[in-house]
Scaffold this motif. Structure first.
Motif, PDB file in Angstrom:
ATOM      1  N   GLU A 109       3.288   6.077  -2.281  1.00  0.00           N
ATOM      2  CA  GLU A 109       4.514   6.799  -2.601  1.00  0.00           C
ATOM      3  C   GLU A 109       4.634   7.019  -4.097  1.00  0.00           C
ATOM      4  OE1 GLU A 109       7.904   4.811  -0.979  1.00  0.00           O
ATOM      5  OE2 GLU A 109       7.384   5.442   1.058  1.00  0.00           O
ATOM      6  N   SER A 149       4.345  14.716  -8.146  1.00  0.00           N
ATOM      7  CA  SER A 149       5.334  15.782  -8.037  1.00  0.00           C
ATOM      8  C   SER A 149       6.107  15.925  -9.347  1.00  0.00           C
ATOM      9  CB  SER A 149       6.270  15.509  -6.858  1.00  0.00           C
ATOM     10  OG  SER A 149       7.220  14.553  -7.205  1.00  0.00           O
ATOM     11  N   ALA A 167       9.873  22.306   9.426  1.00  0.00           N
ATOM     12  CA  ALA A 167      10.590  21.899  10.633  1.00  0.00           C
ATOM     13  C   ALA A 167      10.146  20.507  11.054  1.00  0.00           C
ATOM     14  CB  ALA A 167      10.326  22.901  11.750  1.00  0.00           C
ATOM     15  N   HIS A 219       0.819  -1.212   0.000  1.00  0.00           N
ATOM     16  CA  HIS A 219       0.000   0.000   0.000  1.00  0.00           C
ATOM     17  C   HIS A 219       0.851   1.259   0.000  1.00  0.00           C
ATOM     18  CE1 HIS A 219      -4.386  -0.922   1.081  1.00  0.00           C
ATOM     19  NE2 HIS A 219      -3.894  -1.861   0.324  1.00  0.00           N
ATOM     20  N   ASP A 220       1.887   1.223   0.847  1.00  0.00           N
ATOM     21  CA  ASP A 220       2.759   2.390   0.947  1.00  0.00           C
ATOM     22  C   ASP A 220       3.478   2.677  -0.355  1.00  0.00           C
ATOM     23  OD1 ASP A 220       2.232   3.226   3.462  1.00  0.00           O
ATOM     24  OD2 ASP A 220       3.569   1.761   4.368  1.00  0.00           O
ATOM     25  N   LYS A 221       3.961   1.589  -0.962  1.00  0.00           N
ATOM     26  CA  LYS A 221       4.664   1.756  -2.231  1.00  0.00           C
ATOM     27  C   LYS A 221       3.745   2.412  -3.267  1.00  0.00           C
ATOM     28  CE  LYS A 221       8.835  -0.177  -1.923  1.00  0.00           C
ATOM     29  NZ  LYS A 221       9.033   0.363  -0.587  1.00  0.00           N
ATOM     30  N   THR A 272       4.413  18.854  12.689  1.00  0.00           N
ATOM     31  CA  THR A 272       4.977  19.500  11.514  1.00  0.00           C
ATOM     32  C   THR A 272       4.817  20.987  11.715  1.00  0.00           C
ATOM     33  OG1 THR A 272       2.861  19.222  10.426  1.00  0.00           O
ATOM     34  CG2 THR A 272       4.663  17.802   9.697  1.00  0.00           C
ATOM     35  N   SER A 311      10.139  25.520   3.654  1.00  0.00           N
ATOM     36  CA  SER A 311      10.976  25.184   4.790  1.00  0.00           C
ATOM     37  C   SER A 311      10.108  24.507   5.846  1.00  0.00           C
ATOM     38  CB  SER A 311      11.594  26.489   5.294  1.00  0.00           C
ATOM     39  OG  SER A 311      12.208  26.304   6.507  1.00  0.00           O
ATOM     40  N   GLU A 367       5.524  24.499   9.434  1.00  0.00           N
ATOM     41  CA  GLU A 367       6.029  25.099   8.218  1.00  0.00           C
ATOM     42  C   GLU A 367       6.570  26.478   8.546  1.00  0.00           C
ATOM     43  OE1 GLU A 367       3.310  24.893   4.932  1.00  0.00           O
ATOM     44  OE2 GLU A 367       4.702  26.016   3.683  1.00  0.00           O
ATOM     45  N   TYR A 388       2.383   9.830  -5.183  1.00  0.00           N
ATOM     46  CA  TYR A 388       2.955  11.130  -4.814  1.00  0.00           C
ATOM     47  C   TYR A 388       4.128  11.506  -5.709  1.00  0.00           C
ATOM     48  CZ  TYR A 388       0.303  12.019  -0.543  1.00  0.00           C
ATOM     49  OH  TYR A 388      -0.681  12.312   0.341  1.00  0.00           O
ATOM     50  N   SER A 389       4.981  10.514  -5.974  1.00  0.00           N
ATOM     51  CA  SER A 389       6.144  10.796  -6.821  1.00  0.00           C
ATOM     52  C   SER A 389       5.701  11.226  -8.211  1.00  0.00           C
ATOM     53  CB  SER A 389       7.029   9.555  -6.950  1.00  0.00           C
ATOM     54  OG  SER A 389       7.512   9.182  -5.710  1.00  0.00           O
TER      55      SER A 389
END
Lengths: 472, 345
Positions: free
Chosen positions: A28, A35, B324, A23-25, A279, B322, A281, A31-32
């Motif tokens: 990913e 992008s 963090a 699933h993760d692959k 997270t 950016s 930003e 997403y790749s």
């Protein structure tokens, strides 16, 4: 049917083959691809030069040497501008709404010959409470919030969270809690709303529950008044200004200490298993859009909070007037309640008047002192002070306030514990309502409301007993 | 007026009682509640599970071995086993105890509930990995078959639990990955961790302390009776054979993609650049989705651009933004070795 069963069992067989990261692959990969497509399709402006300026600012505001001093300096400036800047408009509003508006309404009531109880209920109760809240609350908030929003808009605040995250993470909290806590110095209700910037559910809840430990603008005047009368009076006059200011700052710092302790306790007990992500930003800096910021912060933060406070303060004023003017037996309801609370009040180094005032003033911390003065004058027969039963008031001079409080049996212990209780008690009803709207949970709203109160009662209780053991 | 000394002592006594009753994990209230919950059914299911594990490991169950692993009185155990035999779950033959078909199915049902619950805790909550096993031990007895099936569905019908053990399907199918314990894995060969045994706790703690994770790529450098030296996600680790025995390793799967030699993002120095190689298997649930959303996907260029005054968190420049991250998060992001030679492909 046979065929589909065959397929399903083949699928099940293959699922073992592809392994657990299948699933993760897949995700990913999506997403790749996305992008890569975006990189081809989106044209970027040449932002190289702009970015270098950002990096230079970042190097300074997050540096080991300047990071913390810059932060403290900015915070101190914002608070100083707020407190000193609010003095003048506050006095003006006070003069306008209470000095002029109040007698005017009273006269008008006489002119149209309203019965005395209706005048009392409407003017002495509802109007006066609303006027008080507006006069005390509006100016500091109208200064503090735009300043805060300007720093936010400029892009500096995320750097504060970045600098402080290590400290907050030790208590199981998010660096952005530094911002919501600072916002709480202005108003806890606004601070609770501000926790929306914390995207991790666990850390957000911690920030909401502990926001009340940030001493809000409605409580600063109480701290300053009591600090001056009781703590400042302990030292020679030339030092008293400094000492009373230090005592107020001490209370604010105590609040920050409790923020960390309670955050740590929550994250290690009841909230241990909640989902937690981090997270942050750090957006590029940009010149703040001054007028737009001022406008939106006034509308979004100041007026919404003020409006809620007025809605809650109006009925509180009515109740304050009613309990002082409705009699059961020989005494008013208020006098009966004060007698009832006196025992417990004494146990935690306070008295019945203070406890009743805190119950009546749940809607707004701003009216605590006027209510205390009114109730004290009523019970301890300060004849000639105040404007009648159920009418809140304040003295022009601190001497007169001190005299009345001493007449009401107040000691240094009472003053000290009032300062602590003012920091550690339930949030005002505006904040409680806001917590409910933000968490949508009766359980967490109850915890957030009662936890500070329980902490406050325990702390004042211990202080009172230790005081009595050692000071006689 | 109440005597302040008396009042204060009374207060602390009450505080102490409340603390003893409700302190996390060890409070008497929780223990009492736990005792009420552990009834005959729980005990029976634990016994079934133990026999299953013994048979799976190639041993036969006996009263003595069960008593050793379950930590209950012999009297109680004998009673439970007699009850199980009369229900047709097990058969006894002298000292040997073995599962009947029905008992085997029952045991697999419990194991399915246990492993699914561990998967749930790992993906959908923030519960620390040291507590997964413990909490699943409790949940496995409470979940009904319908609840377990719903759970499996909501988790996307996973096949492996976070420790790398297979989760039985609702029909009871299960496949173990071919693996050997770490000390037996050939030196200098690329492999990956398929399973980390979570019992006994003391050894599991040591493994966790070394940051070893299921799915991590490893290469054994040195193996003898005294120590096992190997590299895992770019860092060198040394373990005693006893501890290493609880880690199972397999050769790279045919269907799996070879990952180049990697190291952790947290090791990238200020101003250095590299490319994202992927996210560690330990990065789960909401955290994983968040990092993917922010662009931490294989092949993306990343640079360490800022460090906070206290050293943690640090900010990374990724796709022009950016971001963090705290150190424990940056530990889970894998980047390519600089001057790296790709293996395998």
């Amino acid at each position: 049917m046979e065929k589909s069963n065959e397929i399903m069992s083949l699928v099940s067989e293959l699922q073992w083959e592809v392994g657990e990261d299948f699933h993760d692959k897949l995700v990913e990969g999506i997403y790749s691809d996305a992008s890569r497509i975006a990189q081809k399709a989106v044209l970027k402006e040449d932002g190289k030069k702009h970015f270098n300026i950002d990096a230079a600012i970042d190097k300074v505001v997050t540096s080991r040497v300047f990071g913390f001093p810059i932060m403290l300096l900015l915070l101190a400036t914002v608070l100083w501008v707020t407190i000193t800047g609010a003095n003048y408009p506050s006095a003006m509003l006070n003069n306008l709404l209470i000095g002029m508006g109040y007698p005017f309404l009273k006269e008008m009531a006489v002119t149209i010959s309203l019965p005395w109880w209706l005048t009392g209920f409407l003017v002495d109760g509802i109007y006066l409470a609303m006027a008080w809240v507006i006069a005390v609350m509006l100016p500091p908030m109208a200064i503090f919030f735009p300043l805060f929003t300007l720093l936010e808009d400029f892009g500096y605040l995320p750097r504060v969270a970045f600098n402080l995250d290590r400290i907050f993470s030790k208590a199981g909290a998010h660096g952005k809690q530094a911002l919501t806590m600072t916002m709480g110095f202005g108003c806890n209700a606004a601070g609770v709303v501000a926790t929306r910037i914390i995207d991790s559910p666990r850390e957000r809840l911690i920030a909401i529950i502990t926001n009340n430990f940030a001493l809000c603008n409605g409580r600063w005047p109480t701290q300053i008044l009591i600090g001056t009368i009781f703590i400042g009076a302990l030292v020679p006059p030339y030092l008293s200004g400094l000492v009373s200011a230090a005592s107020v700052v001490g209370i604010a710092l105590l609040g920050i200490l409790f923020t960390f302790i309670i955050s740590w306790m929550l994250s290690n007990t009841v909230l241990k298993g909640a989902v937690s992500t981090f997270t942050l930003e750090l957006p590029p800096y940009r010149p703040p859009r001054f007028w737009k910021t001022v406008y939106t912060s006034l509308i979004d933060r100041t007026f919404i909070v003020l409006w809620r406070a007025i809605i809650f303060a109006a009925p509180a004023g009515a109740v304050i007037w009613l309990v002082s003017n409705i009699y059961i037996g020989d005494n008013s309801i208020a006098a009966n309640l004060i007698q009832f609370f006196d025992g417990f009040g004494f146990l935690i180094g306070l008295n019945g008047v203070i406890l009743l005032a805190y119950i009546l003033a749940i809607p707004a911390n701003e009216i605590v002192i006027p209510t205390i003065l009114m109730l004290t004058a009523m019970v301890y027969g300060g004849t000639g002070v105040g404007a009648g039963e159920g009418v809140m008031f304040e003295f022009d001079s601190q001497m007169a306030t001190a005299d009345l409080l001493h007449a009401g049996g107040w000691t240094l212990l009472t003053g000290l514990n009032l300062m602590i209780f003012s920091l550690l008690h339930n949030p005002c009803s505006t904040t409680i309502y806001t917590i409910y709207k933000e968490t949508k949970s009766a359980k967490w709203t109850t915890v957030a409301s009662l936890l500070p109160l329980v902490v406050g009662i325990m702390v004042t209780f211990i202080i009172a007993q230790v005081w009595r053991i050692f000071m006689g | 007026m109440i005597n302040p000394v008396l009042a204060l002592s009374l207060f602390f006594v009450v505080l102490l009682v409340v603390f003893l009753l409700f302190r996390p994990e060890k409070g008497f209230y929780w223990k009492f509640a736990g005792m009420l919950a552990s009834n005959e059914k729980t005990l029976m299911e634990d016994v079934l599970k133990q026999i299953y594990h013994m048979e799976h490991a190639g041993n036969t169950g006996s009263l003595l071995s069960l008593k050793g692993t379950l930590d209950i009185s012999e009297e109680k155990l004998v009673k439970v086993i007699a009850g199980m035999e009369s229900k047709g779950l097990i058969r006894t033959d002298g000292t040997k105890i073995s599962l009947r078909q029905e008992g085997n199915d029952y045991a697999i049902k419990i194991i399915r509930a246990h492993r699914l619950w561990e998967k749930y805790l790992a993906d959908k909550t923030g519960v620390d990995k040291r507590e997964w096993h413990h909490l699943a031990e409790r949940a496995e007895h409470k979940l009904t078959k319908e609840q377990v099936d719903d759970l499996a569905l909501s988790l996307g019908d996973p096949r492996y639990d976070p420790h790398g053990d297979p989760i039985p399907t609702s029909k009871g199918d299960m496949q173990y990955i071919q693996h050997v314990s770490l000390p037996l894995f050939p030196v200098d060969k690329q492999g990956y961790i398929v399973h980390i045994e979570d019992e006994p706790e003391s050894i599991y703690e040591q493994i966790i302390a070394k940051n070893l994770q299921v799915g991590a790529q490893i290469k054994v450098i040195e193996a003898n009776e005294r120590r096992i030296r190997f590299s895992s996600e770019g860092e060198e680790v040394v373990l005693t054979p006893i501890v290493a025995n609880n880690i199972s390793v397999a050769e790279q799967r045919r269907s799996g993609v070879f990952r180049k030699n990697t190291r952790k993002l947290s090791g990238l120095k200020l101003g250095e650049k590299s490319k994202i190689a992927g996210l560690s298997r330990e990065c789960r649930g909401a955290n994983r989705r968040r990092l993917l959303d922010l662009g931490f996907v294989p092949g993306t260029e990343v640079e360490t651009c800022l460090s906070s005054p206290l050293g943690n968190p640090r900010a990374y420049l990724i796709k022009g933004a950016s971001i963090a991250l705290r150190k424990e998060q940056a530990d889970l992001v894998l980047i390519e070795m600089n001057n790296d030679i790709a293996y395998g492909n």
